[in-house]
Motif scaffolding. Structure first.
Motif, PDB file in Angstrom:
ATOM      1  N   VAL A 179       0.808  -1.215   0.000  1.00  0.00           N
ATOM      2  CA  VAL A 179       0.000   0.000   0.000  1.00  0.00           C
ATOM      3  C   VAL A 179       0.847   1.273   0.000  1.00  0.00           C
ATOM      4  O   VAL A 179       0.488   2.266  -0.654  1.00  0.00           O
ATOM      5  CB  VAL A 179      -1.002  -0.034   1.181  1.00  0.00           C
ATOM      6  N   ARG A 180       1.959   1.307   0.700  1.00  0.00           N
ATOM      7  CA  ARG A 180       2.796   2.515   0.712  1.00  0.00           C
ATOM      8  C   ARG A 180       3.426   2.743  -0.661  1.00  0.00           C
ATOM      9  O   ARG A 180       3.531   3.877  -1.126  1.00  0.00           O
ATOM     10  CB  ARG A 180       3.876   2.416   1.798  1.00  0.00           C
ATOM     11  N   GLU A 181       3.843   1.656  -1.289  1.00  0.00           N
ATOM     12  CA  GLU A 181       4.391   1.752  -2.634  1.00  0.00           C
ATOM     13  C   GLU A 181       3.312   2.224  -3.606  1.00  0.00           C
ATOM     14  O   GLU A 181       3.560   3.103  -4.449  1.00  0.00           O
ATOM     15  CB  GLU A 181       4.922   0.382  -3.058  1.00  0.00           C
ATOM     16  N   MET A 182       2.112   1.668  -3.483  1.00  0.00           N
ATOM     17  CA  MET A 182       0.992   2.082  -4.318  1.00  0.00           C
ATOM     18  C   MET A 182       0.714   3.571  -4.155  1.00  0.00           C
ATOM     19  O   MET A 182       0.524   4.300  -5.140  1.00  0.00           O
ATOM     20  CB  MET A 182      -0.254   1.279  -3.941  1.00  0.00           C
ATOM     21  N   HIS A 183       0.686   4.039  -2.918  1.00  0.00           N
ATOM     22  CA  HIS A 183       0.436   5.454  -2.644  1.00  0.00           C
ATOM     23  C   HIS A 183       1.494   6.333  -3.314  1.00  0.00           C
ATOM     24  O   HIS A 183       1.175   7.360  -3.925  1.00  0.00           O
ATOM     25  CB  HIS A 183       0.443   5.675  -1.132  1.00  0.00           C
ATOM     26  N   LYS A 184       2.743   5.929  -3.202  1.00  0.00           N
ATOM     27  CA  LYS A 184       3.841   6.681  -3.808  1.00  0.00           C
ATOM     28  C   LYS A 184       3.685   6.760  -5.319  1.00  0.00           C
ATOM     29  O   LYS A 184       3.852   7.833  -5.922  1.00  0.00           O
ATOM     30  CB  LYS A 184       5.171   6.012  -3.450  1.00  0.00           C
ATOM     31  N   TYR A 185       3.348   5.636  -5.954  1.00  0.00           N
ATOM     32  CA  TYR A 185       3.226   5.620  -7.413  1.00  0.00           C
ATOM     33  C   TYR A 185       2.051   6.478  -7.888  1.00  0.00           C
ATOM     34  O   TYR A 185       2.145   7.170  -8.910  1.00  0.00           O
ATOM     35  CB  TYR A 185       3.050   4.187  -7.910  1.00  0.00           C
ATOM     36  N   ILE A 186       0.940   6.440  -7.152  1.00  0.00           N
ATOM     37  CA  ILE A 186      -0.200   7.285  -7.524  1.00  0.00           C
ATOM     38  C   ILE A 186       0.178   8.757  -7.439  1.00  0.00           C
ATOM     39  O   ILE A 186      -0.146   9.555  -8.328  1.00  0.00           O
ATOM     40  CB  ILE A 186      -1.422   6.967  -6.642  1.00  0.00           C
ATOM     41  N   LEU A 187       0.886   9.123  -6.377  1.00  0.00           N
ATOM     42  CA  LEU A 187       1.346  10.515  -6.229  1.00  0.00           C
ATOM     43  C   LEU A 187       2.255  10.919  -7.389  1.00  0.00           C
ATOM     44  O   LEU A 187       2.108  12.009  -7.968  1.00  0.00           O
ATOM     45  CB  LEU A 187       2.101  10.681  -4.909  1.00  0.00           C
ATOM     46  N   GLU A 188       3.194  10.053  -7.723  1.00  0.00           N
ATOM     47  CA  GLU A 188       4.123  10.364  -8.805  1.00  0.00           C
ATOM     48  C   GLU A 188       3.391  10.490 -10.133  1.00  0.00           C
ATOM     49  O   GLU A 188       3.708  11.363 -10.949  1.00  0.00           O
ATOM     50  CB  GLU A 188       5.217   9.290  -8.881  1.00  0.00           C
ATOM     51  N   ALA A 189       2.410   9.628 -10.347  1.00  0.00           N
ATOM     52  CA  ALA A 189       1.645   9.679 -11.594  1.00  0.00           C
ATOM     53  C   ALA A 189       0.841  10.973 -11.688  1.00  0.00           C
ATOM     54  O   ALA A 189       0.820  11.638 -12.733  1.00  0.00           O
ATOM     55  CB  ALA A 189       0.717   8.475 -11.687  1.00  0.00           C
ATOM     56  N   LEU A 190       0.179  11.351 -10.598  1.00  0.00           N
ATOM     57  CA  LEU A 190      -0.598  12.589 -10.589  1.00  0.00           C
ATOM     58  C   LEU A 190       0.296  13.805 -10.810  1.00  0.00           C
ATOM     59  O   LEU A 190      -0.131  14.814 -11.380  1.00  0.00           O
ATOM     60  CB  LEU A 190      -1.344  12.737  -9.257  1.00  0.00           C
ATOM     61  N   ASN A 191       1.535  13.695 -10.376  1.00  0.00           N
ATOM     62  CA  ASN A 191       2.474  14.815 -10.446  1.00  0.00           C
ATOM     63  C   ASN A 191       3.269  14.825 -11.746  1.00  0.00           C
ATOM     64  O   ASN A 191       4.146  15.668 -11.926  1.00  0.00           O
ATOM     65  CB  ASN A 191       3.432  14.758  -9.260  1.00  0.00           C
ATOM     66  N   THR A 192       2.978  13.883 -12.653  1.00  0.00           N
ATOM     67  CA  THR A 192       3.676  13.797 -13.939  1.00  0.00           C
ATOM     68  C   THR A 192       2.858  14.487 -15.015  1.00  0.00           C
ATOM     69  O   THR A 192       1.671  14.220 -15.167  1.00  0.00           O
ATOM     70  CB  THR A 192       3.902  12.326 -14.337  1.00  0.00           C
ATOM     71  N   ARG A 193       3.482  15.364 -15.771  1.00  0.00           N
ATOM     72  CA  ARG A 193       2.794  15.970 -16.903  1.00  0.00           C
ATOM     73  C   ARG A 193       2.964  15.064 -18.119  1.00  0.00           C
ATOM     74  O   ARG A 193       4.062  14.616 -18.418  1.00  0.00           O
ATOM     75  CB  ARG A 193       3.338  17.367 -17.198  1.00  0.00           C
TER      76      ARG A 193
END
Length: 270
Positions: A179-193
């Motif tokens: 879950v922590r890894e999942m959270h990190k990846y979602i954040l990175e994806a949202l923050n990617t243009r």
């Protein structure tokens, strides 16, 4: 990460409790998507959740901001139009593996090829969970489903590698166990243009777990813990061994200009 007060503004509380089966991971995925919006400080009026048909398609019922539910497989096509008509919006697509990888595969490839500024979250429960547990493009070979009683014939489709080859700026995979890894990846994806995609393996104890004698949701999570391994370790395995495992990690991280930026640059030259 666990402060639910952060996501209160994004939730349609009157629609709760949700209708997903006990042990389904779609609620976990939605929670961390909303947490990602909260961490990045994205206002409700600037966020759009586009969903399709299938178990994950019900996610839009539980959000208190702009949402759009389209026909099966067309989620990314509708989301592309929404983004291009108002590029200031943060547009997120939440799709199932069938919605994204079967009838919608063409739209996935072209959204990634164009590098449209959309975040795609794919909830992969390894089968068509809403319609009776039929096999999907991402169902592992030899798996038992309602339409492959002797075991599925043919390898699973790797949606992440397809998106990566098509031109996505960010591609990652994890599971609802990690879950922590999942959270990190979602954040990175949202923050990617540009086009970003996160595939998340999630339990379907109602069909996949039951048909394949894996067990309940806890046992399915234990399966993901054991079989979903870091990408670098997966790449060093023999091909025969890889077939019994899933890789997880970041496959692509780029900063290529997105479609809207390139389009406006061409307009400025004229």
């Amino acid at each position: 990460m666990n402060n639910l007060k952060e996501i209160d503004q994004y939730l349609a509380h009157k629609k709760l409790p949700h209708m997903w089966c006990p042990g389904c991971g779609n609620g976990v995925i939605l929670k961390h998507l909303l947490l990602g919006l909260a961490v990045l400080g994205i206002p409700r009026e600037k966020a759009v959740l586009a969903s399709g048909i299938g178990c994950s398609g019900r996610a839009g019922d539980y959000v208190n901001f702009h949402r759009f539910q389209g026909t099966h497989g067309r989620t990314l096509a509708f989301a592309t139009g929404i983004h291009l008509s108002n590029p200031e919006l943060t547009v997120v697509c939440l799709m199932g593996d069938g919605d994204c990888g079967a009838i919608g595969l063409n739209h996935l490839l072209h959204a990634a090829r164009r590098n449209i500024n959309i975040t795609a979250i794919v909830a992969n429960n390894l089968n068509y969970g809403m319609t009776g547990g039929q096999y999907s493009p991402s169902t592992p070979e030899d798996s038992l489903t309602s339409t492959s009683r002797q075991g599925k014939t043919g390898a699973a489709l790797d949606l992440c590698r397809l998106a990566a080859e098509a031109g996505a700026n960010y591609v990652a995979r994890s599971t609802v166990y990690h879950v922590r890894e999942m959270h990190k990846y979602i954040l990175e994806a949202l923050n990617t243009r540009g086009f970003s995609m996160v595939e998340l393996l999630t339990p379907c104890p109602t069909y996949y777990g039951r048909y394949n004698k894996i067990g309940d949701a806890v046992q399915m999570l234990e399966m993901f813990k054991e079989k979903a391994i870091p990408l670098n370790k997966f790449q060093n395995m023999e091909e025969s061994e890889q077939q019994n495992h899933f890789w997880r990690g970041v496959l692509v991280r780029k900063n290529n200009p997105d479609f809207y930026t390139r389009y406006r640059q061409k307009e400025a030259v004229q």
